[in-house]
Design a protein around this motif. Structure first.
Motif, PDB file in Angstrom:
ATOM      1  N   LYS A 231       0.832  -1.206   0.000  1.00 49.47           N
ATOM      2  CA  LYS A 231       0.000   0.000   0.000  1.00 49.47           C
ATOM      3  C   LYS A 231       0.866   1.255   0.000  1.00 49.47           C
ATOM      4  O   LYS A 231       0.544   2.245  -0.685  1.00 49.47           O
ATOM      5  CB  LYS A 231      -0.906  -0.008   1.236  1.00 49.47           C
ATOM      6  CG  LYS A 231      -1.930   1.130   1.269  1.00 49.47           C
ATOM      7  CD  LYS A 231      -2.949   0.993   0.137  1.00 49.47           C
ATOM      8  CE  LYS A 231      -4.049   2.042   0.248  1.00 49.47           C
ATOM      9  NZ  LYS A 231      -4.997   1.953  -0.883  1.00 49.47           N
ATOM     10  N   GLU A 234       2.221   1.609  -3.481  1.00 51.18           N
ATOM     11  CA  GLU A 234       1.139   1.985  -4.397  1.00 51.18           C
ATOM     12  C   GLU A 234       0.799   3.472  -4.270  1.00 51.18           C
ATOM     13  O   GLU A 234       0.715   4.196  -5.272  1.00 51.18           O
ATOM     14  CB  GLU A 234      -0.096   1.129  -4.090  1.00 51.18           C
ATOM     15  CG  GLU A 234      -1.310   1.467  -4.956  1.00 51.18           C
ATOM     16  CD  GLU A 234      -2.562   0.732  -4.490  1.00 51.18           C
ATOM     17  OE1 GLU A 234      -3.673   1.245  -4.743  1.00 51.18           O
ATOM     18  OE2 GLU A 234      -2.439  -0.345  -3.859  1.00 51.18           O
ATOM     19  N   ASN A 235       0.588   3.942  -3.044  1.00 51.27           N
ATOM     20  CA  ASN A 235       0.243   5.350  -2.836  1.00 51.27           C
ATOM     21  C   ASN A 235       1.377   6.277  -3.273  1.00 51.27           C
ATOM     22  O   ASN A 235       1.141   7.332  -3.880  1.00 51.27           O
ATOM     23  CB  ASN A 235      -0.072   5.603  -1.360  1.00 51.27           C
ATOM     24  CG  ASN A 235      -1.419   5.041  -0.948  1.00 51.27           C
ATOM     25  OD1 ASN A 235      -2.152   4.491  -1.768  1.00 51.27           O
ATOM     26  ND2 ASN A 235      -1.753   5.151   0.330  1.00 51.27           N
ATOM     27  N   SER A 237       3.670   5.706  -5.519  1.00 51.37           N
ATOM     28  CA  SER A 237       3.757   5.708  -6.988  1.00 51.37           C
ATOM     29  C   SER A 237       2.661   6.568  -7.597  1.00 51.37           C
ATOM     30  O   SER A 237       2.910   7.363  -8.513  1.00 51.37           O
ATOM     31  CB  SER A 237       3.656   4.271  -7.519  1.00 51.37           C
ATOM     32  OG  SER A 237       4.735   3.496  -7.069  1.00 51.37           O
ATOM     33  N   GLU A 238       1.440   6.434  -7.096  1.00 53.62           N
ATOM     34  CA  GLU A 238       0.332   7.244  -7.602  1.00 53.62           C
ATOM     35  C   GLU A 238       0.588   8.728  -7.351  1.00 53.62           C
ATOM     36  O   GLU A 238       0.186   9.574  -8.165  1.00 53.62           O
ATOM     37  CB  GLU A 238      -0.978   6.816  -6.924  1.00 53.62           C
ATOM     38  CG  GLU A 238      -1.510   5.482  -7.400  1.00 53.62           C
ATOM     39  CD  GLU A 238      -2.817   5.115  -6.715  1.00 53.62           C
ATOM     40  OE1 GLU A 238      -3.400   5.994  -6.028  1.00 53.62           O
ATOM     41  OE2 GLU A 238      -3.255   3.963  -6.855  1.00 53.62           O
ATOM     42  N   GLY A 239       1.229   9.054  -6.244  1.00 53.80           N
ATOM     43  CA  GLY A 239       1.513  10.443  -5.910  1.00 53.80           C
ATOM     44  C   GLY A 239       2.770  10.991  -6.561  1.00 53.80           C
ATOM     45  O   GLY A 239       3.156  12.142  -6.288  1.00 53.80           O
ATOM     46  N   GLY A 240       3.442  10.198  -7.388  1.00 56.15           N
ATOM     47  CA  GLY A 240       4.621  10.666  -8.119  1.00 56.15           C
ATOM     48  C   GLY A 240       5.893  10.716  -7.291  1.00 56.15           C
ATOM     49  O   GLY A 240       6.900  11.286  -7.732  1.00 56.15           O
ATOM     50  N   ASP A 243       9.001   8.944  -9.009  1.00 55.20           N
ATOM     51  CA  ASP A 243       9.381   9.381 -10.363  1.00 55.20           C
ATOM     52  C   ASP A 243      10.837   9.849 -10.316  1.00 55.20           C
ATOM     53  O   ASP A 243      11.121  11.016 -10.052  1.00 55.20           O
ATOM     54  CB  ASP A 243       8.467  10.520 -10.841  1.00 55.20           C
ATOM     55  CG  ASP A 243       7.043  10.051 -11.059  1.00 55.20           C
ATOM     56  OD1 ASP A 243       6.834   8.826 -11.128  1.00 55.20           O
ATOM     57  OD2 ASP A 243       6.135  10.900 -11.147  1.00 55.20           O
ATOM     58  N   TYR A 320      -1.739  10.293   2.100  1.00 51.01           N
ATOM     59  CA  TYR A 320      -2.098  10.454   0.683  1.00 51.01           C
ATOM     60  C   TYR A 320      -3.577  10.839   0.557  1.00 51.01           C
ATOM     61  O   TYR A 320      -4.458  10.114   0.994  1.00 51.01           O
ATOM     62  CB  TYR A 320      -1.827   9.151  -0.065  1.00 51.01           C
ATOM     63  CG  TYR A 320      -2.135   9.205  -1.546  1.00 51.01           C
ATOM     64  CD1 TYR A 320      -1.701  10.263  -2.338  1.00 51.01           C
ATOM     65  CD2 TYR A 320      -2.869   8.181  -2.149  1.00 51.01           C
ATOM     66  CE1 TYR A 320      -1.977  10.307  -3.692  1.00 51.01           C
ATOM     67  CE2 TYR A 320      -3.143   8.208  -3.507  1.00 51.01           C
ATOM     68  CZ  TYR A 320      -2.703   9.280  -4.268  1.00 51.01           C
ATOM     69  OH  TYR A 320      -2.975   9.324  -5.625  1.00 51.01           O
ATOM     70  N   ASN A 489      -0.389  16.900  -3.399  1.00 52.62           N
ATOM     71  CA  ASN A 489      -1.158  16.019  -2.517  1.00 52.62           C
ATOM     72  C   ASN A 489      -2.532  16.660  -2.445  1.00 52.62           C
ATOM     73  O   ASN A 489      -2.768  17.694  -3.077  1.00 52.62           O
ATOM     74  CB  ASN A 489      -0.492  15.905  -1.143  1.00 52.62           C
ATOM     75  CG  ASN A 489      -0.980  14.697  -0.359  1.00 52.62           C
ATOM     76  OD1 ASN A 489      -1.869  13.979  -0.795  1.00 52.62           O
ATOM     77  ND2 ASN A 489      -0.386  14.470   0.801  1.00 52.62           N
TER      78      ASN A 489
END
Length: 620
Positions: A231, A234-235, A237-240, A243, A320, A489
């Motif tokens: 989790k 996942e969070n 990665s979704e929040g960048g 990167d 997140y 965020n």
């Protein structure tokens, strides 16, 4: 409109106050924190009054050159992990992503550089103060110039080291931040003044243990409360936040290249060319012990700092879609870590106290090591030449210097409280001269043809050029041409994630929200943390490149000027002053001599003629 704004401010303030009432220290936390401070003070008392050691400067500054390897390695790790690292590094990865990890991993490159290139030179020349080397290699003026930069850095940075943990303590207790700063700084000055380097090292061992336990607990509990490692990933990665940036534009805030280059230079400079660390490295009985110490320190540093960087990612994954900063519960990222700790650990007896002890441990270790080395440099470089030296007088003078500097740290807190980003401020300040210092040491060890005049002028050129670049860069910040906006965020998931305190705060906040009036001004071209639409300007360069550029400027000046001001023909250099690989390069066969330069042969004696003839006859 004014009334609405006033109501909004009042509502958010009351919500914040209510939230923080639930996030306060308990009696157990105070006991845990007090035990850590008492242990540090007790070690100082032991080495100051009860340890059977000679009252000499060598004992006070180097522990009689009999310091054990593992405690010194832990001490080196602890002193690199200031409260800034414990508070501001997670804030950095929370706000700008995980690229900071490249700077941590640069330690893997820095350790071999130190072990095989830098530290052998100090041991071969029996150096106890790294600035002695500059006098031996160049001149006394070079040494004085660099020690001045060391003293300037300590004046600028020591108040920061102590203020950051006071910020954390104030966040979770509500006590006046300057009162906390005064009490804890006084305790640090007390044990450093009494016990010398032995007290510094052994308190670092205690504090290093507290730090390791704390960062591991934060990682485990934060990951568990977020919903597991998958989790968190996942969070993030979704929040960048994962990167990774491999761009080569030096204006980008932090990339793989700027992180590795600046990290390599900073760790080399801090561990191998800064007296606060060199003092402990050369306190080892031999180079072999120092080598083991540095390898262990490098491993420990990468371990703890990797956890610390990842703590910011865990913190983002946990919040997140429900950002406490946007909700108005935390005023800036540097205050987010203690808020997070109280949020996830507040219900566990004594755990917030352990973490705040961790932050203070990190800062106390940095402060005590810096105070001890600062006192040594000030005394031996600036006071000893002007007085009649005795061991008792030297120790008394160094203790007085530590007390005066401690008082300055307390007063400096009133200035530090106005900084927005602590980590950016630190890198910017040290960027003025740290690159020049590392550059001149490397110049001495790597380039035999450079003399004192070249070295001094190279330092001056680098410092003045970096000062000009940094001042103009700060002017661009003020003008809004550089703006480091954080990765996004939000607040859209607060109810779903059951963050009741934050949800109540933003509910009250949005009740009075007003529609913003669009600006009629044309949008400015700006340099951001991740991109730039401006024409290239060196003044827009990321502050992470400052140290690297400062070192490059030393060589850019020194190499050409070494031909303008060459070494005197009769000036002899000791090969031990060069790094081992340079000595190997210098051990080449001598130049072929012209016939007239060969020494004349002396006539053979009668005995030599007879021996020669008998040799020829026997061969026949």
């Amino acid at each position: 409109m004014t009334s609405t704004a006033s109501d909004l401010a009042s509502t958010v303030a009351s919500a914040t106050s209510a939230a923080m009432e639930d996030l306060r220290f308990s009696l157990t936390d105070y006991i845990v924190f007090s035990l850590m401070l008492s242990a540090s003070a007790g070690i100082g008392v032991y080495f100051g009054f009860f340890s059977k050691a000679k009252n000499t400067t060598e004992e006070y500054l180097q522990g009689g050159k009999k310091m054990p390897t593992l405690p010194v390695a832990i001490s080196l790790v602890s002193s690199q992990l200031s409260g800034v690292a414990m508070m501001s590094v997670p804030a950095e990865t929370y706000s700008f992503g995980f690229n900071m990890i490249f700077m941590v991993w640069a330690m893997v490159l820095a350790v071999p550089v130190l072990v095989y290139i830098i530290v052998p030179v100090f041991y071969d020349n029996n150096v106890s103060n790294c600035y002695e080397y500059l006098e031996m290699r160049f001149s006394k003026r070079t040494r004085q110039l660099v020690t001045m930069t060391f003293i300037l850095n300590q004046f600028l940075m020591l108040p920061v080291y102590m203020f950051v943990p006071s910020l954390a303590f104030s966040q979770v207790t509500g006590y006046n931040i300057h009162l906390i700063n005064t009490v804890v700084s006084s305790i640090c000055v007390f044990y450093t003044m009494l016990g010398g380097i032995k007290a510094v090292v052994w308190t670092d061992v205690v504090q290093g243990g507290v730090m390791l336990v704390s960062v591991i607990l934060v990682a485990i509990l934060g990951t568990s409360n977020t919903g597991g490692l998958s989790k968190v990933l996942e969070n993030a990665s979704e929040g960048g936040r994962f990167d990774f940036n491999f761009g080569i534009d030096p204006r980008l805030r932090i990339t793989f290249f700027s992180g590795m280059a600046s990290g390599l230079l900073m760790w080399t400079g801090k561990l191998g060319l800064d007296q606060s660390c060199v003092q402990r490295i050369v306190s080892m009985p031999s180079y072999g012990h120092a080598k083991k110490c540095l390898v262990m320190a490098g491993f420990g540093f990468v371990l703890i700092m990797s956890f610390t960087c990842f703590a910011g990612i865990i913190m983002f994954a946990y919040y997140y879609g429900c950002d406490p900063i946007q909700a108005g519960l935390v005023s800036k990222p540097d205050k987010l870590m203690p808020f997070f700790i109280q949020d996830i650990m507040g219900h566990l007896m004594g755990m917030p106290g352990v973490f705040i002890s961790c932050v203070f441990s990190a800062s106390l270790s940095s402060l005590s090591a810096s105070l001890n080395s600062f006192a040594g440099v000030v005394y031996f470089d600036y006071i000893k030449p002007r007085i009649h030296h005795t061991e008792a007088k030297a120790n008394a003078t160094m203790k007085l210097v530590i007390v005066v500097m401690g008082a300055y740290c307390i007063l400096g807190g009133f200035v530090v409280q106005n900084f927005n980003s602590i980590i950016q401020t630190m890198w910017t300040i040290t960027g003025i001269n740290m690159g020049a210092v590392v550059g001149v040491f490397c110049l001495g060890m790597f380039v035999p043809r450079c003399n004192a005049k070249v070295a001094v002028s190279g330092i001056a050129f680098s410092v003045l050029a970096m000062l000009w670049i940094i001042i103009n860069g700060q002017m661009n910040f003020k003008a809004g041409l550089i703006r480091y906006d954080t990765l996004p965020n939000g607040l859209d998931k607060c109810n779903a994630e059951n963050f009741q305190v934050i949800f109540n705060a933003i509910s009250n906040k949005t009740e009075f929200a007003t529609t913003p009036i669009p600006s009629l001004e044309a949008p400015k071209q700006v340099t951001t943390a991740f991109d730039s639409d401006r024409d290239f300007s060196i003044y827009d360069m990321s502050f992470y490149w400052y140290k690297v550029l400062g070192a490059i400027l030393v060589f850019a000046w020194a190499i050409p000027m070494s031909y303008v001001w060459p070494l005197d023909k009769d000036e002899k250099q000791n090969p031990k002053l060069y790094s081992p690989f340079v000595r190997n390069l210098l051990n080449q066969p001598g130049p072929v001599l012209e016939l007239e330069e060969l020494p004349l042969k002396t006539p053979l004696s009668d005995e030599q003629i007879k021996e020669k003839e008998s040799g020829i006859a026997s061969e026949a």
